[in-house]
Design an enzyme around this catalytic site. Structure first.
Site, short mmCIF file in Angstrom:
data_model
loop_
_atom_site.label_atom_id
_atom_site.label_comp_id
_atom_site.label_asym_id
_atom_site.label_seq_id
_atom_site.Cartn_x
_atom_site.Cartn_y
_atom_site.Cartn_z
N ASN A 65 6.43 48.43 -2.57
CA ASN A 65 5.56 47.31 -2.94
C ASN A 65 6.00 45.98 -2.35
OD1 ASN A 65 3.36 48.44 -4.47
ND2 ASN A 65 4.94 49.16 -5.87
N HIS A 86 10.01 56.36 -8.43
CA HIS A 86 8.70 55.76 -8.16
C HIS A 86 7.88 56.67 -7.27
CE1 HIS A 86 6.27 52.36 -6.11
NE2 HIS A 86 5.61 52.82 -7.16
N SER A 96 6.54 50.34 -10.70
CA SER A 96 6.30 49.93 -9.32
C SER A 96 7.18 48.77 -8.93
CB SER A 96 4.85 49.45 -9.17
OG SER A 96 3.97 50.40 -9.65
N GLU A 122 10.46 56.92 -4.25
CA GLU A 122 11.54 55.93 -4.18
C GLU A 122 12.48 56.17 -5.36
OE1 GLU A 122 10.65 51.58 -2.65
OE2 GLU A 122 9.09 52.21 -4.03
#
Ligand code: 3HC
Length: 284
Positions: free
Chosen positions: A190, A140, A119, A152
């Site tokens: 994130n 991701h 992450s 991602e």
């Protein structure tokens, strides 16, 4: 590069979803975890998820059986020898991930590509733990993996265009869209999400609102599918703490400091859905 066999390491929340979507897309999947109970739970979760699709008429029973037939679970990392592409989804700790990448590098053929579902951890640091940093990248996925259409893709300092191209092709094969993010802590998802969740933790700690009130405002007032506290429970409070810590250390900026209430809840073992208790309580 023709990819046939996929290895997934780590059979937790993300790993089992990743294994499921690759198996559904026709790849031979080997799912590895150190713990047999985690593998058993992963298989049950995948069976339930596929059963739901069959019930809704979105998947034929024969395709469900074929998907499960393409999925092999094992506790032996060595069983990954011969796979073309590995997605790592183990605990969010740099040292553990680096050790795994070094082992995978020694085990796999020189053409194999190593992807991390991290992450927030540096892809460059993971690549540097191998002799093939050009073939290391971030992939991701979002939770729940079978539902979320975006992945991602993160390029480390040495990741080659060819490796990113292979990852893009795999995203397409999964029916998902790959969007590139640069290798900075938290990438895009994130970087934007965690400060909002952290602010919601502070809002609870300071008594701005109850978890129910905060989630109601964000759902009803901003049309988020889940409120930030329900979402944090869903992601795992330990995972939120690990990501915020990586961002705080990586940027050296106090704006990412994890809320003390989050630290206290994680210390108590209140990790969200997976432990039955977080900002809310859950049936086992
Ligand atoms: N597996 C398979 N399908 C699932 C599923 C799962 N685990 N969970 C939900 N679904 C399906 C349901 O079957 C349903 O399908 P349908 O529309 O065809 O009937 C659909 O998803 C919607 O589910 P529900 O009706 O049960 O419930 P909701 O409408 O509340 O949706 C949700 C659930 C999809 C989880 C939605 O609340 C949501 O999108 N929440 C936000 C999730 C999010 O933000 N994820 C990203 C987290 S961040 C992350 O992963 C990055 C990491 O690094 C932290």
């Amino acid at each position: 590069m023709e990819i046939e066999a996929i290895g997934v390491v780590g059979a937790g929340t993300m790993g089992n979803g990743i294994a499921q979507v690759f198996a559904q897309a026709g790849f031979a999947v080997r799912l590895v975890d150190v713990a047999t109970p985690t593998l058993d739970r992963a298989r049950r979760t995948i069976e339930r998820s596929l059963a739901r699709l069959v019930e809704k008429g979105r998947l034929a029973a024969a395709d469900r059986d074929a998907t499960l037939g393409r999925l092999r679970t094992t506790t032996e990392l060595d069983d990954l020898s011969g796979v073309d592409y590995v997605v790592e989804a183990i605990v969010e700790e740099l040292a553990a991930k680096r050790a795994l990448f070094t082992s995978l590098d020694a085990l796999l053929g020189s053409e194999a590509i190593l992807a991390s579902n991290t992450s927030s951890i540096s892809i460059t640091a993971l690549g540097a733990a191998t002799r093939r940093p050009d073939r290391v990248l971030g992939m991701h996925f979002m939770n729940p993996v079978p539902v979320m259409m975006l992945v991602e893709l993160i390029r480390g300092q040495a990741t080659s265009d060819a490796s990113v191209g292979v990852a893009r092709g795999l995203c397409a094969a999964l029916g998902k869209t790959g969007v590139e993010a640069a290798d900075y802590p938290g990438f895009i998802a994130n970087r934007v999400l965690m400060p909002m969740l952290n602010e919601a933790f502070y809002a609870v700690m300071e008594g701005v609102g109850t978890p129910e009130a905060i989630d109601a405002v964000m759902k009803g007032g901003l049309h988020h599918p889940m409120g930030p506290l329900a979402l944090a429970d869903f992601i795992g409070l330990d995972v939120c703490l690990a990501i915020l810590t990586v961002m705080q250390e990586g940027f050296g900026d106090p704006k990412y400091r994890p809320c003390p209430l989050l630290r206290r809840m994680v210390a108590a073992g209140h990790l969200g859905r997976k432990s039955g208790r977080g900002f809310y309580t859950y049936e086992p």
